[in-house]
Design an enzyme around this catalytic site. Structure first.
Site, mmCIF file in Angstrom:
data_model
loop_
_atom_site.group_PDB
_atom_site.id
_atom_site.type_symbol
_atom_site.label_atom_id
_atom_site.label_comp_id
_atom_site.label_asym_id
_atom_site.label_seq_id
_atom_site.Cartn_x
_atom_site.Cartn_y
_atom_site.Cartn_z
ATOM 1 C CB ALA A 21 -1.200 0.005 1.176
ATOM 2 C CG ASN A 22 5.271 0.829 -0.174
ATOM 3 O OD1 ASN A 22 4.455 -0.109 -0.469
ATOM 4 N ND2 ASN A 22 6.408 1.059 0.161
ATOM 5 N N GLY A 24 2.142 3.940 -5.815
ATOM 6 C CA GLY A 24 0.807 3.152 -6.724
ATOM 7 C C GLY A 24 -0.615 2.951 -6.351
ATOM 8 N N GLY A 26 -1.660 0.956 -4.559
ATOM 9 C CA GLY A 26 -2.326 0.675 -3.133
ATOM 10 C C GLY A 26 -2.269 1.777 -2.524
ATOM 11 C CE1 TYR A 163 3.065 -8.714 -13.138
ATOM 12 C CE2 TYR A 163 2.140 -8.629 -14.917
ATOM 13 C CZ TYR A 163 2.049 -8.007 -13.869
ATOM 14 O OH TYR A 163 1.320 -7.537 -13.219
#
Length: 291
Positions: A21-22, A24, A26, A163
């Site tokens: 969450a830190n 982009g 999030g 990915y």
């Protein structure tokens, strides 16, 4: 009329856990939910960076250490976390060079899928409402899920297919979780969403020359992190959102646009592959779900 974040109902009294969450998507998801009165737990590896973000967001925002590349960290986070309403499996890595996690998993699959699989299973008994798992339009770029070699033990590593495998696994996991919840008679729900394409720091961590040029290009074809967060926000907060639907933008091959029912690959709907992926994920993480 397209849905937008102003439609989010009041979230007072509800607690959200958001991984990664830190930055982009999030960070934007955290800001929107806190702004609607929700309590947000930012589950992040870099707690110093997360705290700097939290300090700039109004509302009840807390930081808690979580490293999705380490099962011991995931178990520790789960042990420290009480009852929550919503888990948003947001964190991810994209197109990184080959490496393995603390537990020996190929890193993209280990972090994006296995880490979230373990986290969700360990928190399920304390979850009151729903799980939202972020997949990607990249899920449709592979035609087979190698359930006999998900961990790249017997084939050459290629970062793009790796990915895609991880994001297909996210989508299949969300669908199989919803199937099992329904079968058990649970009222809890599992949603799969995709954010479209957005110029976040994911595009600057490949350790290739593309790190210097990809973000400006992506900004032209995609949309902002705030817009990309709308898929997660919709699935996390709308009471009547259908968990059978894959939610995300559909314009420009899914790169941008309002939140709508989005298409997914034929492979992503194969329930037998869902089952095999689930069983292998339980075996590797030693996390068994109790419904």
């Amino acid at each position: 009329m397209a849905w937008n974040p102003s439609d989010i109902p009041d979230q007072s009294g509800r607690t959200f856990v958001i991984t990664g969450a830190n930055g982009g998507i999030g960070k934007q998801t955290t800001r929107a939910l806190a702004g609607k009165g929700g309590t947000v737990i930012m589950a992040c590896r870099n707690t110093d960076a997360a705290q700097r973000v939290a300090d700039r967001i109004d509302g009840d925002v807390r930081v808690s250490a979580l490293d999705l590349a380490d099962l011991a960290s995931i178990r520790d986070f789960a042990d420290r976390t009480g009852e929550i309403d919503v888990l948003i499996n947001n964190a991810g890595l994209m197109y990184v060079p080959f490496s393995r996690t603390e537990d020996g998993f190929e890193t993209q699959w280990g972090v994006n899928h296995l880490g979230h699989f373990a986290l969700t299973g360990l928190l399920l008994d304390r979850l009151r409402d729903r799980v939202v798992t972020l997949s990607s339009i990249a899920h449709n770029q592979i035609s087979k899920l190698r359930t006999d070699d998900l961990n790249y033990e017997h084939r050459k590593y290629q970062r793009n297919p790796a990915y895609s495998q991880a994001k297909l696994s996210n989508l299949m996991f969300a669908r199989e979780l919803q199937r099992r919840l329904t079968e058990s008679g649970s009222s809890k729900r599992s949603y799969a969403v995709h954010p479209g394409v957005s110029a976040t720091d994911l595009f600057a961590r490949t350790e290739t020359p593309l790190d210097k040029v990809s973000k400006p290009f992506i900004a032209l074809v995609g949309h902002s992190p705030a817009k990309a967060a709308e898929s997660s926000l919709f699935a996390a907060t709308m009471p009547d959102a259908d968990p059978a639907v894959y939610w995300g933008p559909t314009w420009l091959f899914g790169s941008r646009g309002p939140v709508r029912p989005a298409p997914s690959s034929t492979l992503s709907k194969d329930r037998e592959v869902w089952r095999r992926l689930w069983e292998e994920s339980e075996r590797l993480t030693d996390v068994t779900y109790k419904f």
